[in-house]
Design an enzyme around this catalytic site. Structure first.
Site, PDB file in Angstrom:
ATOM      1  N   ASP A 213       0.933  -1.442  -0.066  1.00  0.00           N
ATOM      2  CA  ASP A 213       0.189  -0.012  -0.601  1.00  0.00           C
ATOM      3  C   ASP A 213       0.391   1.530   0.434  1.00  0.00           C
ATOM      4  O   ASP A 213       1.528   1.804   0.928  1.00  0.00           O
ATOM      5  CB  ASP A 213      -1.145   0.087   1.314  1.00  0.00           C
ATOM      6  N   GLU A 272       1.556  -0.704  -5.163  1.00  0.00           N
ATOM      7  CA  GLU A 272       1.104   0.408  -5.324  1.00  0.00           C
ATOM      8  C   GLU A 272       1.734   1.801  -5.859  1.00  0.00           C
ATOM      9  O   GLU A 272       2.448   2.440  -4.248  1.00  0.00           O
ATOM     10  CB  GLU A 272       0.101   0.630  -4.372  1.00  0.00           C
TER      11      GLU A 272
END
Ligand code: BGC
Length: 545
Positions: A213, A272
């Protein structure tokens, strides 16, 4: 041979893997509390396997106050009772593997929950303590302003006073997202060591990979200087160069790659990395992550010139750094493609075409749960919105997170929950049943059948070497609005992005997102995979630039 059996025989199975993103709280509710959970997922693993995907990425299920729907983690190595137990997780992993599905988990290394014991200890320990050095604590100015001008992605300043009103503790702490999500201080080696333990915990259990993330934002510029502009963050974190893409972050992924490679089989890292193609590609150099999402592509509208331009940039980055992009058109943070591409019948056709197009490209691809059902965004009533971005920034991601419809009948939240369950955590709209798995199963032309057919064909073309993971891509736009991508020397992908039908390029059509009538024309909003008949000639190409 199934996709997974094929992959198991080859190193680098992940290179062309298709992964299904499960947002557990909206996938299936097994215990009847209106929130999806492990029991629901376990029960429906065979559905995911039947799609023909290679694995699952599960968004966070670790203990969390759920302020940001699980992206505020208070214990990285446990299971939130909302979703189930660790025993159930182990069972899930075993069952998935037995079905030939790999499991990827989300790891959230940029920030934790303000209820994480290490943050609580930092708050208690006070200014100057080693506990506070795990996070970014800093004094503000004498006139009561925060330490710098950084803005939170969710809106407002990125700083909160730890002890508002205290005269002795005048420190603020940094949170690039909500105040309940304090950022870790990655300049402190103790943070790196802590996260290595987290990786080893899950890899040791047999988890196949991690989605990382906010991977580009872990390091903040030394000394926490002001950003060049105090404007609100407009595109994730990209507009603040002081929190994004610092060179030191690459050392983290080199270390994580060594950890991932130390397991057998090696574990996979996908990032990401919300950066422009040339910068994002640096995260997939051979000793860093295996893959990074092609973020420049994720949010594109229905625009042939933009697709060709971004595709060309991604190809240039691939040539320089070696790793093909990882394709996606949807995830839990953005508007669903049916809606983003215009909604209604055309949005529906375009979303199907877009999915067929990305599944034909070289590299990995992700399908977000419900994309195989052509779900649009739901206009969730204001009183029911729970996304923290809504409260702080006026933007709600809830519309792309509504619990899945499994049955045409509305009972039991369209089959999402068992009988007698509580209302689903986000309300479902009245048309939900017409988009359900049951409705799709009964319609041979449904998106569900299109996706399973496309994945079957993709597997065959890979097995025959007609698709190779490292195929080069050359992008063009024809004057009639036909987007073309020459993949390697055997395949042409074509997407009719204009308003009229387009004459079909030469070759054999292997797959089409909509029926071709008459056969020599591609109707608007349709994508095809074409096997070329060499030599390719007579096409009126011009470059997107
Ligand atoms: C996740 C979001 C989340 C944010 C903060 C992201 O990129 O995908 O859902 O709100 O990180 O953790």
């Amino acid at each position: 041979m199934s996709g997974s059996a094929l992959h198991a025989q080859r190193d680098g199975w992940w290179q062309d893997a298709v992964i299904y993103q499960v947002y557990p709280r909206s996938f299936a509710d097994g215990d009847g509390d209106g929130v999806g959970d492990f029991a629901g997922l376990l029960d429906r693993l065979p559905y995911i396997a039947s799609l023909g995907v290679d694995g699952i990425w599960m968004t966070p299920f670790q203990p969390s106050p759920q302020v940001d729907q699980g992206y505020d983690v208070s214990d990285y190595c446990a299971v939130d009772p909302l979703f189930g137990t660790m025993d159930q997780f182990d069972q899930l992993l075993e069952s998935a593997h037995a079905l030939g599905l790999r499991i990827f988990l989300d790891v959230v290394p940029n920030h934790c929950s303000s209820e994480h014991p290490l943050f609580q200890a930092a708050v208690a320990a006070g200014p100057g303590s080693p506990e506070r050095a795990m996070f970014h604590f800093a004094a503000g100015s004498d006139d009561g302003a925060p330490p710098n001008n950084w803005q939170s992605v969710f809106g407002g300043t990125a700083w909160s006073r730890v002890n508002p009103g205290s005269e002795t503790d005048r420190e603020w702490y940094l949170h690039l997202f909500s105040p309940e999500q304090p950022d870790w201080n990655w300049r402190n080696p103790a943070v790196g060591n802590y996260f290595e333990g987290v990786l080893r915990f899950w890899f040791g259990k047999g988890v196949d990979g991690l989605r990382i993330d906010v991977a580009h934002a872990l390091f903040k510029a030394d000394g926490l200087p002001d950003a060049p502009t105090a404007d609100p963050v407009v595109d994730g974190l990209r507009s603040n160069p002081k929190v994004s893409d610092q060179e030191e972050v690459h050392e983290v992924y080199r270390r994580w790659r060594r950890v991932a490679d130390s397991y057998s089989p090696g574990r996979v890292l996908v990032g990401e990395v919300n950066l422009a193609p040339d910068r994002a590609a640096r995260y997939t150099r051979p000793d860093e992550m295996h893959q990074a999402f092609a973020f420049a592509f994720v949010k594109l509208g229905w625009d042939a010139a933009a697709w060709a331009a971004v595709g060309t940039e991604l190809e240039a980055a691939r040539k320089e750094h070696g790793a093909p992009p990882t394709w996606a058109l949807e995830n839990h943070d953005i508007s669903r493609s049916v809606t983003r591409f215009g909604g209604g019948d055309r949005g529906f056709l375009r979303a199907r075409a877009g999915l067929v197009a990305i599944l034909g490209l070289p590299g990995g691809a992700y399908i977000y749960q419900g994309q195989e059902l052509s779900l649009p965004d739901v206009d969730v009533p204001v009183h029911a919105r729970v996304d923290p971005m809504w409260a702080r920034g006026g933007v709600s991601r809830d519309g792309a997170r509504v619990p899945l419809p499994w049955t045409t009948a509305p009972e039991n939240a369209y089959g999402f929950s068992p009988p007698g369950a509580a209302e689903p955590w986000l309300p479902q709209p009245a048309f939900w049943g017409s988009r359900s798995v049951e409705a799709h199963r009964g319609d041979p032309h449904s998106t569900l059948h299109l996706v399973t057919g496309a994945l079957r064909l993709r597997t065959e073309l890979l097995a025959e070497g007609i698709f190779a993971p490292d195929d080069a891509c050359s992008w063009h736009v024809r004057e009639d609005g036909l987007l073309l991508c020459e993949r390697g020397d055997q395949i042409l992908l074509a997407v009719a992005m204009g308003d009229g039908p387009c004459p079909l390029p030469d070759g054999n059509v292997l797959l089409s997102s909509s029926p071709l009538t008459p056969e020599e024309f591609l109707p608007p909003d349709t994508a095809v995979w074409i096997r070329r008949r060499p030599p390719l000639s007579g096409l009126d190409f011009y470059d997107a630039e």
